[in-house]
Design a protein around this motif. Sequence first.
Motif, PDB file in Angstrom:
ATOM      1  N   GLU A 140       0.830  -1.202   0.000  1.00  0.00           N
ATOM      2  CA  GLU A 140       0.000   0.000   0.000  1.00  0.00           C
ATOM      3  C   GLU A 140       0.868   1.257   0.000  1.00  0.00           C
ATOM      4  O   GLU A 140       0.585   2.225  -0.712  1.00  0.00           O
ATOM      5  CB  GLU A 140      -0.914   0.017   1.238  1.00  0.00           C
ATOM      6  N   TYR A 141       1.913   1.229   0.803  1.00  0.00           N
ATOM      7  CA  TYR A 141       2.767   2.409   0.918  1.00  0.00           C
ATOM      8  C   TYR A 141       3.488   2.693  -0.395  1.00  0.00           C
ATOM      9  O   TYR A 141       3.632   3.856  -0.802  1.00  0.00           O
ATOM     10  CB  TYR A 141       3.779   2.229   2.054  1.00  0.00           C
ATOM     11  N   GLU A 142       3.923   1.650  -1.070  1.00  0.00           N
ATOM     12  CA  GLU A 142       4.583   1.871  -2.357  1.00  0.00           C
ATOM     13  C   GLU A 142       3.627   2.533  -3.347  1.00  0.00           C
ATOM     14  O   GLU A 142       4.023   3.402  -4.130  1.00  0.00           O
ATOM     15  CB  GLU A 142       5.105   0.559  -2.942  1.00  0.00           C
ATOM     16  N   GLU A 143       2.354   2.123  -3.300  1.00  0.00           N
ATOM     17  CA  GLU A 143       1.368   2.747  -4.178  1.00  0.00           C
ATOM     18  C   GLU A 143       1.125   4.208  -3.806  1.00  0.00           C
ATOM     19  O   GLU A 143       0.753   5.024  -4.656  1.00  0.00           O
ATOM     20  CB  GLU A 143       0.037   1.986  -4.112  1.00  0.00           C
ATOM     21  N   ALA A 144       1.327   4.525  -2.535  1.00  0.00           N
ATOM     22  CA  ALA A 144       1.049   5.888  -2.060  1.00  0.00           C
ATOM     23  C   ALA A 144       2.131   6.882  -2.456  1.00  0.00           C
ATOM     24  O   ALA A 144       1.850   8.070  -2.632  1.00  0.00           O
ATOM     25  CB  ALA A 144       0.893   5.892  -0.540  1.00  0.00           C
ATOM     26  N   VAL A 145       3.361   6.416  -2.588  1.00  0.00           N
ATOM     27  CA  VAL A 145       4.501   7.313  -2.775  1.00  0.00           C
ATOM     28  C   VAL A 145       4.882   7.412  -4.247  1.00  0.00           C
ATOM     29  O   VAL A 145       4.992   6.411  -4.949  1.00  0.00           O
ATOM     30  CB  VAL A 145       5.715   6.822  -1.953  1.00  0.00           C
ATOM     31  N   GLU A 146       5.082   8.635  -4.683  1.00  0.00           N
ATOM     32  CA  GLU A 146       5.529   8.887  -6.048  1.00  0.00           C
ATOM     33  C   GLU A 146       6.514  10.041  -6.035  1.00  0.00           C
ATOM     34  O   GLU A 146       6.184  11.150  -5.616  1.00  0.00           O
ATOM     35  CB  GLU A 146       4.337   9.231  -6.945  1.00  0.00           C
ATOM     36  N   LYS A 147       7.744   9.752  -6.437  1.00  0.00           N
ATOM     37  CA  LYS A 147       8.798  10.769  -6.499  1.00  0.00           C
ATOM     38  C   LYS A 147       8.967  11.485  -5.166  1.00  0.00           C
ATOM     39  O   LYS A 147       9.116  12.707  -5.100  1.00  0.00           O
ATOM     40  CB  LYS A 147       8.509  11.781  -7.614  1.00  0.00           C
ATOM     41  N   GLY A 148       8.932  10.691  -4.092  1.00  0.00           N
ATOM     42  CA  GLY A 148       9.196  11.241  -2.771  1.00  0.00           C
ATOM     43  C   GLY A 148       8.031  11.963  -2.128  1.00  0.00           C
ATOM     44  O   GLY A 148       8.153  12.490  -1.028  1.00  0.00           O
ATOM     45  N   ARG A 149       6.886  11.956  -2.774  1.00  0.00           N
ATOM     46  CA  ARG A 149       5.709  12.636  -2.245  1.00  0.00           C
ATOM     47  C   ARG A 149       4.557  11.650  -2.068  1.00  0.00           C
ATOM     48  O   ARG A 149       4.521  10.614  -2.737  1.00  0.00           O
ATOM     49  CB  ARG A 149       5.283  13.772  -3.179  1.00  0.00           C
ATOM     50  N   ILE A 150       3.637  11.967  -1.176  1.00  0.00           N
ATOM     51  CA  ILE A 150       2.452  11.139  -1.002  1.00  0.00           C
ATOM     52  C   ILE A 150       1.448  11.514  -2.082  1.00  0.00           C
ATOM     53  O   ILE A 150       0.806  12.559  -2.019  1.00  0.00           O
ATOM     54  CB  ILE A 150       1.821  11.323   0.393  1.00  0.00           C
ATOM     55  N   ALA A 151       1.338  10.657  -3.087  1.00  0.00           N
ATOM     56  CA  ALA A 151       0.478  10.941  -4.236  1.00  0.00           C
ATOM     57  C   ALA A 151      -0.906  10.310  -4.092  1.00  0.00           C
ATOM     58  O   ALA A 151      -1.848  10.741  -4.754  1.00  0.00           O
ATOM     59  CB  ALA A 151       1.144  10.438  -5.517  1.00  0.00           C
ATOM     60  N   ASN A 152      -1.032   9.299  -3.250  1.00  0.00           N
ATOM     61  CA  ASN A 152      -2.313   8.614  -3.066  1.00  0.00           C
ATOM     62  C   ASN A 152      -2.624   8.567  -1.577  1.00  0.00           C
ATOM     63  O   ASN A 152      -2.060   7.772  -0.824  1.00  0.00           O
ATOM     64  CB  ASN A 152      -2.255   7.208  -3.655  1.00  0.00           C
ATOM     65  N   VAL A 153      -3.537   9.422  -1.162  1.00  0.00           N
ATOM     66  CA  VAL A 153      -3.839   9.561   0.263  1.00  0.00           C
ATOM     67  C   VAL A 153      -4.495   8.303   0.823  1.00  0.00           C
ATOM     68  O   VAL A 153      -4.173   7.864   1.942  1.00  0.00           O
ATOM     69  CB  VAL A 153      -4.749  10.788   0.492  1.00  0.00           C
ATOM     70  N   VAL A 154      -5.416   7.685   0.078  1.00  0.00           N
ATOM     71  CA  VAL A 154      -6.111   6.504   0.583  1.00  0.00           C
ATOM     72  C   VAL A 154      -5.126   5.361   0.823  1.00  0.00           C
ATOM     73  O   VAL A 154      -5.208   4.658   1.840  1.00  0.00           O
ATOM     74  CB  VAL A 154      -7.229   6.070  -0.384  1.00  0.00           C
ATOM     75  N   GLU A 155      -4.179   5.154  -0.083  1.00  0.00           N
ATOM     76  CA  GLU A 155      -3.193   4.089   0.098  1.00  0.00           C
ATOM     77  C   GLU A 155      -2.290   4.383   1.295  1.00  0.00           C
ATOM     78  O   GLU A 155      -1.929   3.474   2.053  1.00  0.00           O
ATOM     79  CB  GLU A 155      -2.343   3.925  -1.167  1.00  0.00           C
ATOM     80  N   TYR A 156      -1.921   5.636   1.479  1.00  0.00           N
ATOM     81  CA  TYR A 156      -1.154   6.036   2.661  1.00  0.00           C
ATOM     82  C   TYR A 156      -1.935   5.679   3.923  1.00  0.00           C
ATOM     83  O   TYR A 156      -1.388   5.118   4.878  1.00  0.00           O
ATOM     84  CB  TYR A 156      -0.877   7.537   2.599  1.00  0.00           C
ATOM     85  N   GLN A 157      -3.211   5.989   3.930  1.00  0.00           N
ATOM     86  CA  GLN A 157      -4.035   5.715   5.103  1.00  0.00           C
ATOM     87  C   GLN A 157      -4.229   4.221   5.309  1.00  0.00           C
ATOM     88  O   GLN A 157      -4.246   3.744   6.456  1.00  0.00           O
ATOM     89  CB  GLN A 157      -5.372   6.433   4.975  1.00  0.00           C
ATOM     90  N   ASP A 158      -4.364   3.470   4.228  1.00  0.00           N
ATOM     91  CA  ASP A 158      -4.436   2.010   4.350  1.00  0.00           C
ATOM     92  C   ASP A 158      -3.183   1.482   5.044  1.00  0.00           C
ATOM     93  O   ASP A 158      -3.268   0.677   5.984  1.00  0.00           O
ATOM     94  CB  ASP A 158      -4.551   1.355   2.975  1.00  0.00           C
ATOM     95  N   ALA A 159      -2.026   1.909   4.570  1.00  0.00           N
ATOM     96  CA  ALA A 159      -0.769   1.448   5.148  1.00  0.00           C
ATOM     97  C   ALA A 159      -0.674   1.844   6.625  1.00  0.00           C
ATOM     98  O   ALA A 159      -0.237   1.054   7.467  1.00  0.00           O
ATOM     99  CB  ALA A 159       0.416   2.020   4.367  1.00  0.00           C
ATOM    100  N   ARG A 160      -1.101   3.064   6.931  1.00  0.00           N
ATOM    101  CA  ARG A 160      -1.090   3.522   8.324  1.00  0.00           C
ATOM    102  C   ARG A 160      -1.971   2.621   9.190  1.00  0.00           C
ATOM    103  O   ARG A 160      -1.559   2.170  10.274  1.00  0.00           O
ATOM    104  CB  ARG A 160      -1.588   4.966   8.407  1.00  0.00           C
ATOM    105  N   GLY A 161      -3.181   2.367   8.719  1.00  0.00           N
ATOM    106  CA  GLY A 161      -4.083   1.521   9.488  1.00  0.00           C
ATOM    107  C   GLY A 161      -3.521   0.138   9.731  1.00  0.00           C
ATOM    108  O   GLY A 161      -3.625  -0.408  10.841  1.00  0.00           O
ATOM    109  N   PHE A 162      -2.902  -0.456   8.701  1.00  0.00           N
ATOM    110  CA  PHE A 162      -2.337  -1.799   8.850  1.00  0.00           C
ATOM    111  C   PHE A 162      -1.185  -1.809   9.849  1.00  0.00           C
ATOM    112  O   PHE A 162      -1.079  -2.707  10.681  1.00  0.00           O
ATOM    113  CB  PHE A 162      -1.866  -2.331   7.494  1.00  0.00           C
ATOM    114  N   VAL A 163      -0.309  -0.816   9.769  1.00  0.00           N
ATOM    115  CA  VAL A 163       0.834  -0.771  10.683  1.00  0.00           C
ATOM    116  C   VAL A 163       0.369  -0.581  12.127  1.00  0.00           C
ATOM    117  O   VAL A 163       0.857  -1.261  13.046  1.00  0.00           O
ATOM    118  CB  VAL A 163       1.812   0.351  10.277  1.00  0.00           C
TER     119      VAL A 163
END
Length: 284
Positions: free
Chosen positions: A194-217
Motif C-alpha cells: 500500500e505504501y509503495e502505491e502511495a509514494v511517487e517521487k518522494g511525495r504522497i500521491a495517493n492519500v487513501v493508500e497512505y491511510q491504508d498502510a497507516r491503518g495496517f501498521v
Amino acid sequence: MKKRKFWAGLSSAALVVAPVAAHATALPAQPQAGIEVKAGQPLLQLAQHQGHAAPAATAGGEGDEGGARATPLPAPLHVYRGIEMIRGHLTVGAELIEAGRWADALPHFLHPEEEIYGSIRDQLKSLNIAPFQVALKSLSQTVKAKNKEAYTRARAALDERLAAAETAVKAKEADGTYFVLETALEVLQQAADEYEEAVEKGRIANVVEYQDARGFVFEVDRLVGTVMPAASAKSADAVKALQASLDDLKATFPAVTPPKQAVKDSGQFLSAVAKFELQLSNFH
C-alpha cells in the motif's frame, strides 16, 4: 490498490532493498538473487515470500488486499490476516470520523467488504466461524449516512464478531504467539504494498493508500501487543527488536492526513519490515 506484489526472501533482501530503490533504473531487467526488477519501475518487486504461503485468488477478492498470490496461505493464517486488515481499515476510518471527515473515512469502511471479505468467506465456513458480512455492510451504511450514534452501535457489533472470529481461529493453533507474529508479518507486507502505491517521487500521491498502510501498521502494533508477555518470555531481546521495527514503521505516518513529503521511501519501509521478519525465528 493497483496490484499485488509477490514476496520472496525479504529478510535476505533487507540489506539491498534501500540502495536498489534509489537506483532501480541502473539495474539490469533480469531477476537477480530472488528479486525481480522490471524496467521503468521505481522500486524492485519482491518475488513470492519464502516460508510464508500467500492468499489464493478467490472470487470476491480484489486480487490485491484480498488475495491473488501464487501459493495459498493455510486457511487459518489467511483468515486471521484478513481480519487484521479489516481492523486496520476500521482503525484509520475511525480516526477520520473523529476528525469529522466522513467522506474521507468511507473508503476504509467499504474496502473490508469489497476487497477482503470475499477472499475469506469460504475459509470462514470451513473453519466453522460465523459470517460477518452483514455487520460490515451495516457499518458502512452508517458511515454513508454520517450517523455517529448508529455508527457507534454498528462498530461495537462488528468488533464483537471480529473478536469471536479471532478467538475461533487462534484456538486451532498450537503456538498462538508465533501464529500472531506470523500474521503480523503478512499484514506488514500488505502495508508495504500500500505504501509503495502511495509514494511517487518522494511525495504522497495517493492519500487513501497512505491511510491504508497507516491503518495496517497501527493494527499490527496493537496485535503484537497482545502477545508481548508470552513473546518476551521466549526472547526479550527479540521483542525489543520487534518493537523497534514497529516504532520505525509507525513514524512513517505522523498523522492520518499525510505530509506532502514522504517520511520514508518504499525501500526504507521494506527494510523496516525485513527487520521485523528477521526476529520471527526467535519465537518458532
